[in-house]
Design an enzyme around this catalytic site. Structure first.
Site, PDB file in Angstrom:
ATOM      1  CG  HIS A 148       8.737  -5.026   1.051  1.00  0.00           C
ATOM      2  ND1 HIS A 148       8.633  -4.940  -0.318  1.00  0.00           N
ATOM      3  CD2 HIS A 148       9.590  -4.016   1.429  1.00  0.00           C
ATOM      4  CE1 HIS A 148       9.366  -3.930  -0.759  1.00  0.00           C
ATOM      5  NE2 HIS A 148       9.957  -3.368   0.276  1.00  0.00           N
TER       6      HIS A 148
ATOM      7  CD1 TRP B 244       0.095  -4.828  -3.928  1.00  0.00           C
ATOM      8  CD2 TRP B 244       0.118  -6.402  -2.354  1.00  0.00           C
ATOM      9  NE1 TRP B 244      -1.092  -5.505  -4.018  1.00  0.00           N
ATOM     10  CE2 TRP B 244      -1.106  -6.480  -3.056  1.00  0.00           C
ATOM     11  CE3 TRP B 244       0.355  -7.304  -1.320  1.00  0.00           C
ATOM     12  CZ2 TRP B 244      -2.084  -7.416  -2.760  1.00  0.00           C
ATOM     13  CZ3 TRP B 244      -0.618  -8.245  -1.015  1.00  0.00           C
ATOM     14  CH2 TRP B 244      -1.812  -8.298  -1.732  1.00  0.00           C
ATOM     15  CD  GLN B 245       7.319  -0.770  -2.900  1.00  0.00           C
ATOM     16  OE1 GLN B 245       7.207   0.376  -2.448  1.00  0.00           O
ATOM     17  NE2 GLN B 245       7.970  -1.010  -4.033  1.00  0.00           N
TER      18      GLN B 245
ATOM     19  CG  HIS C 206      -1.851 -14.846  -2.007  1.00  0.00           C
ATOM     20  ND1 HIS C 206      -0.593 -14.282  -1.992  1.00  0.00           N
ATOM     21  CD2 HIS C 206      -2.608 -14.059  -1.193  1.00  0.00           C
ATOM     22  CE1 HIS C 206      -0.593 -13.217  -1.223  1.00  0.00           C
ATOM     23  NE2 HIS C 206      -1.799 -13.062  -0.716  1.00  0.00           N
TER      24      HIS C 206
ATOM     25  CD1 TRP D 155       0.464  -5.821   2.284  1.00  0.00           C
ATOM     26  CD2 TRP D 155      -0.637  -6.443   4.123  1.00  0.00           C
ATOM     27  NE1 TRP D 155       0.119  -7.134   2.141  1.00  0.00           N
ATOM     28  CE2 TRP D 155      -0.565  -7.552   3.264  1.00  0.00           C
ATOM     29  CE3 TRP D 155      -1.300  -6.594   5.343  1.00  0.00           C
ATOM     30  CZ2 TRP D 155      -1.110  -8.788   3.572  1.00  0.00           C
ATOM     31  CZ3 TRP D 155      -1.838  -7.823   5.657  1.00  0.00           C
ATOM     32  CH2 TRP D 155      -1.747  -8.903   4.781  1.00  0.00           C
ATOM     33  CG  ASN D 156       3.519  -9.349   5.209  1.00  0.00           C
ATOM     34  OD1 ASN D 156       4.494  -9.410   5.952  1.00  0.00           O
ATOM     35  ND2 ASN D 156       2.796 -10.409   4.903  1.00  0.00           N
ATOM     36  CB  ILE D 157       7.685  -4.751   7.034  1.00  0.00           C
ATOM     37  CG1 ILE D 157       7.006  -3.393   6.807  1.00  0.00           C
ATOM     38  CG2 ILE D 157       9.203  -4.576   7.043  1.00  0.00           C
ATOM     39  CD1 ILE D 157       7.347  -2.725   5.502  1.00  0.00           C
TER      40      ILE D 157
ATOM     41  CE1 TYR E  83     -24.703 -25.518  -0.327  1.00  0.00           C
ATOM     42  CE2 TYR E  83     -24.859 -24.898  -2.650  1.00  0.00           C
ATOM     43  CZ  TYR E  83     -25.453 -25.361  -1.486  1.00  0.00           C
ATOM     44  OH  TYR E  83     -26.782 -25.671  -1.462  1.00  0.00           O
TER      45      TYR E  83
ATOM     46  CE1 TYR F 195      12.154  -5.580  -8.562  1.00  0.00           C
ATOM     47  CE2 TYR F 195      13.824  -4.535  -7.185  1.00  0.00           C
ATOM     48  CZ  TYR F 195      12.958  -4.484  -8.267  1.00  0.00           C
ATOM     49  OH  TYR F 195      12.880  -3.351  -9.039  1.00  0.00           O
TER      50      TYR F 195
END
Length: 427
Positions: A323, A315-316, A356, A318-320, A418, A331
């Site tokens: 982050h 998580w730190q 999300h 993959w999406n800088i 559905y 944080y």
């Protein structure tokens, strides 16, 4: 003459042998062959399902009504309100408290207004709603950063501190050797604001690193990749994902556990392939394209998340951009307020879980909390993997959570959508 000596077999751990390049190539060949068989089987069973024209209907129900585009235009109002507020704060026309209230109202409306439009306006499609809410979420994070950095600059000018950790974001005139550099409040211009809005970053600075020129060959390669991979994403979704999802409805309704598991595993491969293609399309091709066009110098949009041995590392890395924003604006401020690292990390995951769910439930017009619970489940998973699994075992656990977790959430949302829409209509 002796032809023997004391030595270990190559596949024994004691041998120290580590060159498995041939076995890796074999795995790639087997992967290609197995997926080629699945693709051929899909073609023989369903025929060619790819229809690029059909994609337009995902964004528009009525060709004369473009609600998502209208909402995108309206977003300029929130941008200009933030800029006007900062200008008034820099002149002393607004007190810090008044400026804080205006920013809070502006940011709150920025999240609630498009959500209300998506929920109440039937002409907004789920895909169009997800696109516009994603755009507003990015804008929300950018303007929050814009507010914070300018506030830090005012603090620097007021207390005249010699050194602060934030001073790189808002340099004073004596720190600048280049006359072209900007110092506060000279950054409060429309040009500076809109450069930041279009720049591939969520964290504001007065002076971004800039590349010397636009490389046309690099730009055209990224543009070709963007066009190619978006077509690939559409084709794989129509040809591979949708038939599997449609065939999964009955096992889900009957609660047939064995067939549900089989459908989940069948969906895992195309879903994961789509996720990897989307990652390359967005984080490499698209962000590099916009960065090259704007001569934005910081191109570290991702790190080696594929080598993650812990969930936290994934998580730190993959999406800088996200982050960096979470670290800088959420944080670390929590740590400075006296919160523990565990509490601060949990708060970051809670914020991520909220967004999300916001980006999935609102466009689908139903609230099931699958995405929220999936993100919050990362906390015990991160503890378990970090505590009991290390090295290759930890990396395998991270990959399994990515490959299996996403299609499970997809199936849950598709099933609920559905049941809520199509089965009620049939009844």
């Amino acid at each position: 003459m002796s032809c023997h000596q004391t030595q270990e077999s190559l596949l024994s751990s004691a041998s120290g042998y580590s060159n498995y390049r041939g076995i890796l190539n074999w795995c790639v060949v087997m992967l290609v062959l197995s997926n080629a068989r699945l693709f051929l089987e899909n073609l023989l069973k369903y025929g060619v399902l790819v229809d690029p024209i059909q994609v337009i209907s995902l964004f528009l129900k009525d060709p004369y009504s473009w609600p998502a585009a209208c909402l995108l235009i309206v977003s300029n109002v929130f941008i200009l309100v933030a800029l006007y507020t900062e200008r008034q704060l820099s002149r002393g026309s607004f007190s810090e408290f008044v400026g804080f209230l205006i920013h809070c109202v502006n940011l709150t409306i920025m999240l609630t207004f498009p959500a209300a439009v998506v929920l109440l306006l039937p002409s907004v499609t789920p895909v169009g709603g997800a696109f516009i809410l994603g755009s507003y979420t990015i804008l929300f994070l950018k303007l929050y950063s814009y507010k914070d950095v300018n506030m830090w600059c005012r603090e620097l000018s007021q207390v005249k501190a010699k050194k602060l950790a934030r001073s790189l974001s808002c340099p004073s005139a004596q720190h600048l050797n280049d006359n072209r550099q900007v110092c506060y409040p000279g950054n409060l211009t429309i040009k500076d604001m809109y450069y930041f809005i279009f720049a591939p970053t969520l964290c504001y600075e007065l002076n971004f690193p800039r590349s010397p020129k636009i490389r046309m060959s690099f730009l055209l390669r990224r543009l070709f990749e963007m066009l190619f991979f978006i077509q690939l994403l559409v084709g794989l979704t129509q040809q591979w994902m949708i038939p599997i999802i449609q065939s999964s409805m009955k096992p889900l309704e009957d609660m047939d556990l064995s067939r549900m598991t089989e459908r989940l595993l069948r969906l895992a491969v195309p879903n994961h392939l789509l996720w990897l293609v989307f990652f390359y399309w967005f984080f490499h091709s698209s962000l590099n394209f916009s960065a090259e066009l704007l001569r934005f110098g910081d191109r570290q949009f991702y790190k080696d998340w594929w080598n993650s041995e812990t969930v936290t590392y994934f998580w730190q890395n993959w999406n800088i951009p996200v982050h960096k924003w979470c670290l800088r604006h959420f944080y670390k401020p929590l740590l400075r307020k006296g919160f523990s690292k565990i509490s601060s990390s949990s708060a970051v995951f809670f914020l991520s879980a909220f967004f999300h769910e916001y980006l999935v439930s609102v466009p689908l017009r139903m609230f099931r909390l699958w995405a929220f619970m999936g993100m919050m489940a990362q906390l015990p998973l991160a503890w378990f993997v970090g505590r009991f699994l290390h090295g290759n075992n930890g990396n395998a656990a991270v990959w399994i959570s990515i490959i299996i977790g996403q299609p499970f959430a997809v199936l849950m949302y598709v099933h609920d959508y559905y049941v809520l829409h199509y089965r009620q209509e049939a009844d």
